[in-house]
Design an enzyme around this catalytic site. Structure first.
Site, short mmCIF file in Angstrom:
data_model
loop_
_atom_site.label_atom_id
_atom_site.label_comp_id
_atom_site.label_asym_id
_atom_site.label_seq_id
_atom_site.Cartn_x
_atom_site.Cartn_y
_atom_site.Cartn_z
N PRO A 2 0.81 -1.23 0.00
CA PRO A 2 0.00 0.00 0.00
C PRO A 2 0.83 1.27 0.00
O PRO A 2 1.59 1.53 0.93
CB PRO A 2 -0.83 -0.11 1.28
CG PRO A 2 -0.13 -1.10 2.13
CD PRO A 2 0.65 -1.99 1.23
N GLU A 3 0.75 2.02 -1.06
CA GLU A 3 1.31 3.37 -1.12
C GLU A 3 0.10 4.29 -1.27
O GLU A 3 -1.03 3.86 -1.05
CB GLU A 3 2.30 3.48 -2.29
CG GLU A 3 3.48 2.51 -2.11
CD GLU A 3 4.53 2.58 -3.21
OE1 GLU A 3 4.71 3.65 -3.79
OE2 GLU A 3 5.18 1.55 -3.48
#
Length: 288
Positions: A2-3
């Site tokens: 997750p960015e």
DNA sequence: CCTAACTCCTGCATGC
DNA sequence: TGCATGCAGGAGTTAG
């Protein structure tokens, strides 16, 4: 992993399914998941009962559920964190860490995290540079999707840092939201090698790099985020499709889609950097 | 003050 | 087959 785009997908899901609801009970199934909440798990659970969620917000890779009373449940997904909205009674996930139940008896919120780099905490809202954010987020820079993001200030911050350009891009106190995947993609789009010293960057190059980062994350968000090995899923448990669009990340040995040269992988900060040896030539004075 | 190394964690792939 | 090793890596902490 997750960015920014993946966290934003989760934020939208939380806003749709959790905002406006009142918490009745919180169950902490794994101590490490609330390690950033100094007073401990009992305090975390006890102080949340009866509170209402008024908004789901995000800065960079941090997201938080703002509560009535100037406090927020802050969440960081780390590498493998998920926020799932599940009907009560659905079997517990193997790595279920925290369960939140609501007064309406509707679906519960579950924090699931295999590698436990993520976590939840209850924090006070504070004023930082003209914005209300939870205290642990006060030192995080605005991200490129923020309406108040200042590109010139970000360029200055990047170039002031005495390091390699990728290290600077990953520094969340300079610009937030960019992780290893989108850093490599942005550098490829800008034809910059990851070890290029920041002091050798022109303002224009730094600006182009930030534009590329914004562009690639916008495209990823439109596609619902990037996902690998099913660890990342959105609030409803569905993965994104952006991984098909990656030009360099994880593409070692494949031809560069711009010039055909073989994409290479270099060790970087105990992980990896992917780049095209022809489009992104190694600088004469690399900053490793 | 600044930068960089270290550390946390689980599951899967790889090699001997 | 089994065990050891490597790798995925965000960000707070510690060291220099």
């Amino acid at each position: 992993m997750p960015e920014l785009p993946e966290v934003e997908v989760v934020r939208r899901g939380l806003d749709a399914h959790v905002t406006g609801r009142t918490i009745t009970a919180v169950e902490v199934l794994n101590l490490r998941a609330v390690r950033r909440h100094e007073p401990g798990p009992a305090d975390f659970a006890g102080r949340l009962a009866g509170r209402s969620v008024v908004a789901a917000s995000r800065r960079g890779k941090y997201l938080w559920l703002e509560l009535d009373g100037a406090e927020a449940i802050i969440a960081h997904l780390g590498m493998s964190g998920q926020m799932l909205v599940q009907p009560e009674g659905v079997a517990d996930e193997k790595h279920l860490r925290v369960r939140v139940r609501f007064a309406d008896g509707g679906p519960e919120l579950r924090f699931v995290d295999q590698r436990t780099f993520g976590g939840l905490a209850l924090a006070d809202m504070v004023e930082a540079a003209g914005a209300a954010v939870p205290a642990p987020v006060a030192h995080i820079a605005r991200d490129p999707m923020d309406p108040a993001f200042d590109p010139d200030a970000a360029v200055t911050a990047l170039r002031r840092k005495r390091t390699g350009v990728k290290r600077a891009l990953l520094d969340q106190t300079l610009v937030s939201g960019v992780g290893n995947i989108y850093a490599d993609e942005s550098l490829w789009r800008t034809k910059l090698h990851w070890a290029r010293p920041t002091e050798k960057l022109t303002r224009a190059q730094a600006g182009e790099l930030l534009s590329a980062a914004t562009e690639v994350m916008t495209e990823a968000l439109a596609a619902g985020g990037t996902s690998f090995d099913a660890l990342y899923v959105n609030v409803n448990g569905q993965s994104g499709y952006f991984e098909r669009s990656l030009a360099v990340y994880g593409q070692e040995g494949k031809p560069c889609r711009r010039c055909g040269a073989e994409i290479r992988r270099d060790p970087f900060m105990n992980r990896s950097s992917y780049s095209c040896p022809r489009c992104q030539p190694m600088p004469r004075n690399p900053h490793v």
